[in-house]
Design a protein around this motif. Structure first.
Motif, PDB file in Angstrom:
ATOM      1  N   ASP A 104       0.963  -1.181   0.103  1.00  0.00           N
ATOM      2  CA  ASP A 104      -0.035   0.068  -0.032  1.00  0.00           C
ATOM      3  C   ASP A 104       0.843   1.244  -0.059  1.00  0.00           C
ATOM      4  OD1 ASP A 104      -1.715   2.012   0.541  1.00  0.00           O
ATOM      5  OD2 ASP A 104      -2.614   1.196   2.128  1.00  0.00           O
ATOM      6  N   LEU A 105       0.965   1.792  -0.936  1.00  0.00           N
ATOM      7  CA  LEU A 105       1.832   3.002  -1.280  1.00  0.00           C
ATOM      8  C   LEU A 105       1.490   4.288  -0.415  1.00  0.00           C
ATOM      9  CD1 LEU A 105       2.718   2.996  -5.123  1.00  0.00           C
ATOM     10  CD2 LEU A 105       3.968   1.838  -3.102  1.00  0.00           C
ATOM     11  N   ASN A 106       0.270   4.325   0.299  1.00  0.00           N
ATOM     12  CA  ASN A 106      -0.161   5.168   1.176  1.00  0.00           C
ATOM     13  C   ASN A 106       0.337   5.026   2.493  1.00  0.00           C
ATOM     14  OD1 ASN A 106      -1.498   6.700  -0.874  1.00  0.00           O
ATOM     15  ND2 ASN A 106      -3.387   5.437  -0.741  1.00  0.00           N
ATOM     16  N   ASP A 107       0.813   3.887   2.585  1.00  0.00           N
ATOM     17  CA  ASP A 107       1.165   3.187   4.078  1.00  0.00           C
ATOM     18  C   ASP A 107       2.707   3.000   4.356  1.00  0.00           C
ATOM     19  OD1 ASP A 107       0.916   1.996   6.672  1.00  0.00           O
ATOM     20  OD2 ASP A 107       0.889   0.031   5.759  1.00  0.00           O
ATOM     21  N   ILE A 108       3.305   2.471   3.149  1.00  0.00           N
ATOM     22  CA  ILE A 108       4.575   2.232   3.443  1.00  0.00           C
ATOM     23  C   ILE A 108       5.680   3.462   3.104  1.00  0.00           C
ATOM     24  CG2 ILE A 108       4.863   1.301   0.920  1.00  0.00           C
ATOM     25  CD1 ILE A 108       6.961  -0.798   1.953  1.00  0.00           C
ATOM     26  N   PRO A 109       6.567   3.573   3.717  1.00  0.00           N
ATOM     27  CA  PRO A 109       7.520   4.832   3.222  1.00  0.00           C
ATOM     28  C   PRO A 109       8.175   4.788   1.955  1.00  0.00           C
ATOM     29  CG  PRO A 109       7.933   4.252   5.698  1.00  0.00           C
ATOM     30  CD  PRO A 109       7.143   3.280   4.843  1.00  0.00           C
ATOM     31  N   ALA A 110       8.229   5.900   1.396  1.00  0.00           N
ATOM     32  CA  ALA A 110       8.778   6.006  -0.189  1.00  0.00           C
ATOM     33  C   ALA A 110      10.381   5.599  -0.118  1.00  0.00           C
ATOM     34  CB  ALA A 110       8.662   7.187  -0.654  1.00  0.00           C
ATOM     35  N   PHE A 111      10.994   5.752   1.016  1.00  0.00           N
ATOM     36  CA  PHE A 111      12.308   5.358   1.066  1.00  0.00           C
ATOM     37  C   PHE A 111      12.468   4.804   2.759  1.00  0.00           C
ATOM     38  CE2 PHE A 111      16.555   6.285   3.116  1.00  0.00           C
ATOM     39  CZ  PHE A 111      17.511   5.535   2.219  1.00  0.00           C
ATOM     40  N   ILE A 112      13.157   3.538   2.757  1.00  0.00           N
ATOM     41  CA  ILE A 112      13.498   2.845   3.971  1.00  0.00           C
ATOM     42  C   ILE A 112      15.057   2.688   3.979  1.00  0.00           C
ATOM     43  CG2 ILE A 112      12.973   0.835   5.247  1.00  0.00           C
ATOM     44  CD1 ILE A 112      10.271   0.573   3.962  1.00  0.00           C
ATOM     45  N   GLY A 113      15.506   3.090   4.985  1.00  0.00           N
ATOM     46  CA  GLY A 113      17.028   2.761   5.082  1.00  0.00           C
ATOM     47  C   GLY A 113      17.508   1.554   5.425  1.00  0.00           C
TER      48      GLY A 113
END
Length: 279
Positions: A104-113
């Motif tokens: 869900d692109l509204n839920d998961i961050p666009a960038f994850i380190g």
């Protein structure tokens, strides 16, 4: 200083040394595009993927949302206060998309380190330090599933994949990080086949992209995200970036002449569709 390349993460059955000694941190493997960056001495962020560094005007559509998020959220002053040489540190991460798995692109961050390399020390930093640094600079990092597990106690072939933090199912895979150095990954059964189905979707024209993916509901959501003051141009830019996170055919397009769908053509058709929808 050079922007450090991504750490090698071989399959678990080709990385026996990772499990021979030391302690492991285990985290969810996230399907996405690699992104690395560095803060220059002048205070600018320099970005690249796993193959090259980007000039500002050539950043691929598939990475633009994540790069905007990093630029907006990264706490430069906190990082500058913590290190003597900002260019000695390279941040690594993944830009989440839904082109292979239904995040869900509204839920998961666009960038994850996922990792940090420190050239001063000549090594990748241990996962507990990585977690602290990403938190300090206000960026999301992948949450560990387990910490400080004796490597000798782990059988990667039998390791049960946990529930995903970002999917309504089990995690698609895990990454084993040995604090003494080294990484390995194990992906779940069936995920590669499902990814191939997503990637097999071929699109030959900008009009076909719009007809297939840009529904009234999808457009309404994009317009809402831009707010009441959003112009057709702003909504088009936002929608293009979103399409690149959802559609394989769009993600591959960077505007070069050897692609079958130009970004210019896609932008033109999309802007027309948005204008019609707004009325």
């Amino acid at each position: 200083m050079a922007v450090a390349p991504f750490p090698t993460i071989p399959p678990h059955d080709a990385a026996d040394a990772v499990f021979e000694s030391g302690h492991l941190w285990i985290s969810e493997w996230i399907a996405g595009d690699p992104l690395r960056f560095q803060l220059t001495h002048d205070g600018f962020l320099r970005f690249g993927d796993d193959k090259r560094l980007f000039e500002h005007e050539e950043i691929p559509l598939r990475l633009q949302t994540a790069i905007r998020a990093v630029r907006n959220d990264f706490d430069r002053s906190s990082f500058q206060a913590a290190v003597d040489d900002t260019e000695s540190v390279t941040f690594h991460g993944v830009t989440a998309h839904s082109r292979t798995l239904p995040y869900d692109l509204n839920d998961i961050p666009a960038f994850i380190g996922t990792a940090i390399y420190d050239e001063t020390w000549g090594q990748e930093l241990p996962p507990d330090t990585v977690e602290k640094i990403f938190n300090r600079v206000n960026l999301t990092t992948v949450d560990p599933i387990e910490k400080e597990v004796r490597a000798a106690d782990i059988d990667p072939d039998r390791y049960r994949l946990p529930a995903s933090s970002w999917l309504d199912e089990r995690a698609p895979g895990v990454v084993f990080i040995n604090k003494a150095g080294g990484r390995a990954h194990r992906t779940g059964l069936g995920e590669a086949a499902r990814a191939e189905v997503y990637e097999a979707v071929t699109i030959d024209s900008a009009s076909e992209v719009i007809q297939r993916w840009v529904t009234d509901e999808w457009l309404t959501s994009r317009i809402s995200s831009c707010g009441p003051a959003g112009t057709v141009e702003a909504i088009t830019d936002h929608a293009l970036r979103r399409l690149a996170r959802e559609v394989p055919a769009v993600a591959a397009r960077t505007g070069h002449a050897d692609t079958s769908i130009s970004v210019g053509a896609l932008r033109s058709v999309l802007a027309e569709r948005i204008s019609e929808h707004i009325g």
